[in-house]
Scaffold this active site. Structure first.
Site, PDB file in Angstrom:
ATOM      1  N   SER A  96      18.415 -31.374  42.537  1.00  0.00           N
ATOM      2  CA  SER A  96      18.677 -31.271  41.102  1.00  0.00           C
ATOM      3  C   SER A  96      18.140 -32.532  40.437  1.00  0.00           C
ATOM      4  CB  SER A  96      20.180 -31.138  40.832  1.00  0.00           C
ATOM      5  OG  SER A  96      20.672 -29.925  41.351  1.00  0.00           O
ATOM      6  N   LYS A 170      19.451 -24.760  36.389  1.00  0.00           N
ATOM      7  CA  LYS A 170      20.488 -25.465  37.144  1.00  0.00           C
ATOM      8  C   LYS A 170      21.403 -26.247  36.213  1.00  0.00           C
ATOM      9  CE  LYS A 170      22.861 -27.051  40.558  1.00  0.00           C
ATOM     10  NZ  LYS A 170      22.384 -27.771  41.738  1.00  0.00           N
ATOM     11  N   LYS A 238      26.659 -36.733  37.846  1.00  0.00           N
ATOM     12  CA  LYS A 238      25.213 -36.904  37.665  1.00  0.00           C
ATOM     13  C   LYS A 238      24.622 -35.714  36.929  1.00  0.00           C
ATOM     14  CE  LYS A 238      22.600 -35.439  40.732  1.00  0.00           C
ATOM     15  NZ  LYS A 238      21.828 -34.184  41.020  1.00  0.00           N
TER      16      LYS A 238
END
Length: 306
Positions: A96, A170, A238
């Site tokens: 990611s 995502k 994150k």
């Protein structure tokens, strides 16, 4: 037709079960991980490389599953992976990372004569182990078709659009996951403090409009207080940070994502960054000075459990 040779870079919490599924599917593999010992369980069935660049020298397909954008950039660019690629190799970044970085890596691979897909995943370690990941692929459709067999050994693949689109999907996924974990935490704590059995509340809600995989899986984790990481909270933080960065770049304000980001930040400030992201309940408990456990429930809630 010979199976493509795969170089897999990043044999961690998610990478290890993915490697296992690719080996079970019969793909010849070369592995590399910064901590080399994580490759040892596969040493009898796959080659283990000492550097990332040497791992990709004979690879038709290169898969990266690393912790964040800087880690991916360090491996692909600074450690020379893109420079070491064979002509017509395909790089699949399943980490990611920011969409802008995915687009940059796509351009670098194209300049080197290689294909590129950004193909982050959803499903956590459970999905990785059962080869049931949801794979969101950005890049050229023709490149995806060349490696579809590889990706379908890991889960279900959806072509989202051009390079960077997989990462956008995502981010959308992680916004829904993070915000919904926060909602489930608040709902179960509210019910418990009012005197209801949170396990019974979860069971009832599962049959209604509020039912979801988050309520099913993470709601049960909260009730059982099982916060060993499937997906660590520091990774969710994150991702929430990347969501907000992307929103700012597009001139958007996302108040729910901002609030969820701040709650995960508080969880990490309490030293619980390695707790599963369902551990957001812990930050809520800390904020309220209560715990959602049988010993700490109001008397009427304890009576419901007996």
């Amino acid at each position: 037709m010979n199976q493509p040779h795969i170089a897999f870079l990043g044999v961690g919490l998610m990478g290890a079960p993915m490697v296992e599924n690719l080996l079970q599917a019969g793909f010849p593999m070369t592995l590399w991980n910064r901590t080399a010992s994580k490759c040892e369980p596969f040493a009898a069935r796959a080659e283990v490389a000492s550097t990332a660049a040497s791992a990709v020298a004979d690879a038709d397909v290169v898969i990266t599953m690393l912790e964040n954008g800087p880690a991916v950039d360090a491996v692909l660019v600074e450690q020379g992976v893109i420079d070491a690629l064979r002509p017509d190799a395909v790089v699949i970044d399943m980490s990611s990372v920011p969409p802008s970085l995915a687009r940059e890596h796509a351009a670098r691979c194209a300049a080197a004569g290689a294909g590129y897909l950004d193909a982050p995943v959803s499903g956590g370690t459970v999905g990785a182990e059962s080869a049931a990941l949801s794979i969101m692929a950005g890049g050229e459709g023709a490149v995806l078709e060349r490696v579809r067999e590889v990706l379908e050994s890991l889960g279900k693949v959806t072509h989202i659009g051009p390079a960077g689109s997989g990462q956008l999907a995502k981010l959308a996924n992680q916004a829904i996951v993070g915000i919904t974990i926060g909602a489930v935490s608040e709902a179960l704590l509210l019910a418990a403090r009012g005197g209801a059995d949170p396990a019974a509340v979860r069971e009832a809600l599962m049959g209604g409009f509020a039912g979801s995989r988050i309520l099913e899986l993470h709601g049960q984790r909260m009730i059982d207080r099982r916060f060993e990481p499937g997906a660590p909270s520091r990774i969710q933080l994150k991702d929430m940070r990347m969501i907000l960065d992307e929103a700012r770049a597009e001139g958007l304000t996302l108040p729910l994502a901002q609030r969820t980001h701040d709650e995960y930040q508080a969880l990490l400030a309490n030293g619980q960054g390695e707790a599963d992201h369902s551990g957001l309940l812990l930050a809520l408990e800390h904020l309220n000075g209560v715990r959602m456990t049988a010993a700490d429930l109001p008397p009427r809630a304890q009576a419901n459990r007996e």
